[in-house]
Design an enzyme around this catalytic site. Structure first.
Site, mmCIF file in Angstrom:
data_model
loop_
_atom_site.group_PDB
_atom_site.id
_atom_site.type_symbol
_atom_site.label_atom_id
_atom_site.label_comp_id
_atom_site.label_asym_id
_atom_site.label_seq_id
_atom_site.Cartn_x
_atom_site.Cartn_y
_atom_site.Cartn_z
ATOM 1 N N GLY A 191 131.334 8.233 38.571
ATOM 2 C CA GLY A 191 131.579 8.700 37.198
ATOM 3 C C GLY A 191 132.800 9.587 37.106
ATOM 4 O O GLY A 191 132.766 10.637 36.467
ATOM 5 N N SER B 170 135.817 8.927 35.778
ATOM 6 C CA SER B 170 136.847 8.572 34.796
ATOM 7 C C SER B 170 137.131 9.714 33.816
ATOM 8 O O SER B 170 138.128 9.686 33.111
ATOM 9 C CB SER B 170 136.438 7.308 34.037
ATOM 10 O OG SER B 170 135.224 7.528 33.350
ATOM 11 N N ARG B 171 136.251 10.697 33.754
ATOM 12 C CA ARG B 171 136.483 11.812 32.813
ATOM 13 C C ARG B 171 135.652 13.029 33.233
ATOM 14 O O ARG B 171 134.886 12.969 34.199
ATOM 15 C CB ARG B 171 136.126 11.399 31.390
ATOM 16 C CG ARG B 171 134.652 11.086 31.210
ATOM 17 C CD ARG B 171 134.325 10.713 29.772
ATOM 18 N NE ARG B 171 132.909 10.815 29.543
ATOM 19 C CZ ARG B 171 132.180 9.895 28.916
ATOM 20 N NH1 ARG B 171 132.756 8.824 28.446
ATOM 21 N NH2 ARG B 171 130.891 10.074 28.759
ATOM 22 N N SER C 240 121.905 20.155 37.635
ATOM 23 C CA SER C 240 122.111 20.870 36.359
ATOM 24 C C SER C 240 121.164 22.071 36.315
ATOM 25 O O SER C 240 120.064 22.004 36.889
ATOM 26 C CB SER C 240 121.770 19.954 35.177
ATOM 27 O OG SER C 240 121.695 20.700 33.975
ATOM 28 N N TYR D 186 116.141 14.283 31.102
ATOM 29 C CA TYR D 186 117.301 14.779 31.869
ATOM 30 C C TYR D 186 116.881 15.842 32.893
ATOM 31 O O TYR D 186 117.291 15.802 34.053
ATOM 32 C CB TYR D 186 118.308 15.338 30.866
ATOM 33 C CG TYR D 186 119.613 15.826 31.439
ATOM 34 C CD1 TYR D 186 120.625 14.936 31.761
ATOM 35 C CD2 TYR D 186 119.858 17.191 31.617
ATOM 36 C CE1 TYR D 186 121.841 15.393 32.270
ATOM 37 C CE2 TYR D 186 121.064 17.652 32.108
ATOM 38 C CZ TYR D 186 122.054 16.745 32.433
ATOM 39 O OH TYR D 186 123.249 17.205 32.933
ATOM 40 N N LYS E 39 117.239 15.712 36.949
ATOM 41 C CA LYS E 39 118.023 16.707 37.703
ATOM 42 C C LYS E 39 117.132 17.500 38.679
ATOM 43 O O LYS E 39 117.579 17.882 39.760
ATOM 44 C CB LYS E 39 118.753 17.636 36.728
ATOM 45 C CG LYS E 39 119.819 16.922 35.891
ATOM 46 C CD LYS E 39 120.882 16.268 36.759
ATOM 47 C CE LYS E 39 122.048 15.718 35.947
ATOM 48 N NZ LYS E 39 123.103 15.145 36.789
#
Ligand code: NAI
Length: 246
Positions: A11, A13-14, A141, A154, A158
């Site tokens: 991941g 790309s940004r 996270s 989420y 995590k």
């Protein structure tokens, strides 16, 4: 500092993944920039790495898909012979209150955030055990440490990443492979830009340092964990969060 090392960042790309890829590339690692969809953005990350004097390549793969994952890992190992540093960064959110959360909302997040990281680790496990001295860095996270309303899916993914980190750290410790997690707090990226301003303001109020972090704050910790200086640290969760998890 990371010369002759091969790093793979999922991941990338940004956002945080991009900052990590650029930082590892600047430190001398050859970086495999994994991306799921946006080739242009992945090329931008690679261009930034090259601007800083580093090098690498882009590789498209949906990490939630075991077949794609094993193909990417095999191709990288065939070409480069090894992966020294794996950063499991790719992640998604599908925030909803638990009463409105469907199985799909829950499983999509688990499949990318937790199963995806597991796929990457399993596909590279022989590589790491042969390598002796590699690094696996999982991006968790504070949500996985503290829990967070609206993020049952989420937070579960995590918290799962933290358990995965500690178990694999124990499995690989005898081969001097260090496996750690970095738990970002509230970091300025597309993921958090998507939140309404009122929600962002309320979140910032809960941060003891009263400001959001930047992707580079996470990248600096990852670069340290990837370095020789961190060779005796394993199974840890480092919160980079302006004090949120105190
Ligand atoms: P982002 O949404 O800007 O970037 C996530 C990247 O993961 C994107 O490039 C996306 O294409 C990629 N990705 C998503 N699903 C993928 C898949 N199946 N296969 C391959 N790539 C995939 O998010 P951001 O903020 O940069 O987050 C990076 C990591 O940091 C995530 O794991 C996120 O959960 C974690 N994080 C972020 C925080 C924040 O405040 N921004 C806070 C705590 C953790």
């Amino acid at each position: 500092m990371l010369e002759n090392k091969i790093a793979l960042v999922t991941g990338a790309s940004r956002g945080i993944g991009r900052a990590i890829a650029v930082s590892l590339g600047e430190a001398g690692a050859y970086v495999i920039v994994n991306y799921a969809g946006s080739e242009d953005k992945a090329q931008e990350t690679l261009a930034l790495i090259r601007e800083k004097g580093g090098d690498g390549e882009i590789f498209k793969c949906d990490i939630a898909d075991e077949n794609e994952c094993s193909e990417m890992c095999k191709a990288v190992l065939d070409k480069h012979g090894k992966v020294d540093i794996l950063v499991n960064n790719a992640g998604i959110t599908r925030d909803k209150l638990v009463m409105a959360m469907s199985d799909k909302d829950f499983m999509d997040v688990i499949n990318t955030n937790l199963l995806g990281a597991f796929h990457m680790i399993r596909n590279l496990s022989r590589n790491f055990l042969k390598l002796k001295g590699g690094r696996i860095i999982n991006i968790a996270s504070v949500s996985g440490v503290l829990g967070n309303a609206g993020q049952a899916n989420y937070s579960s993914s995590k918290a799962g990443i933290i358990g995965l980190t500690k178990s694999v750290a124990r499995e690989f410790a005898g081969k001097s492979v260090c496996v750690n997690a970095v738990a970002p707090g509230f970091i300025q990226t597309d993921m958090t830009d998507a939140m309404p301003q009122s929600v962002k303001d309320a979140a910032i109020e809960t941060i003891p340092m009263k400001k959001m972090g930047q992707p580079e704050d996470i990248a600096a910790t990852v670069k340290f964990l990837a370095s020789e200086d961190a060779k005796y640290i394993t199974g840890q969760v480092i919160c980079v969060d302006g004090g949120m998890a105190i």
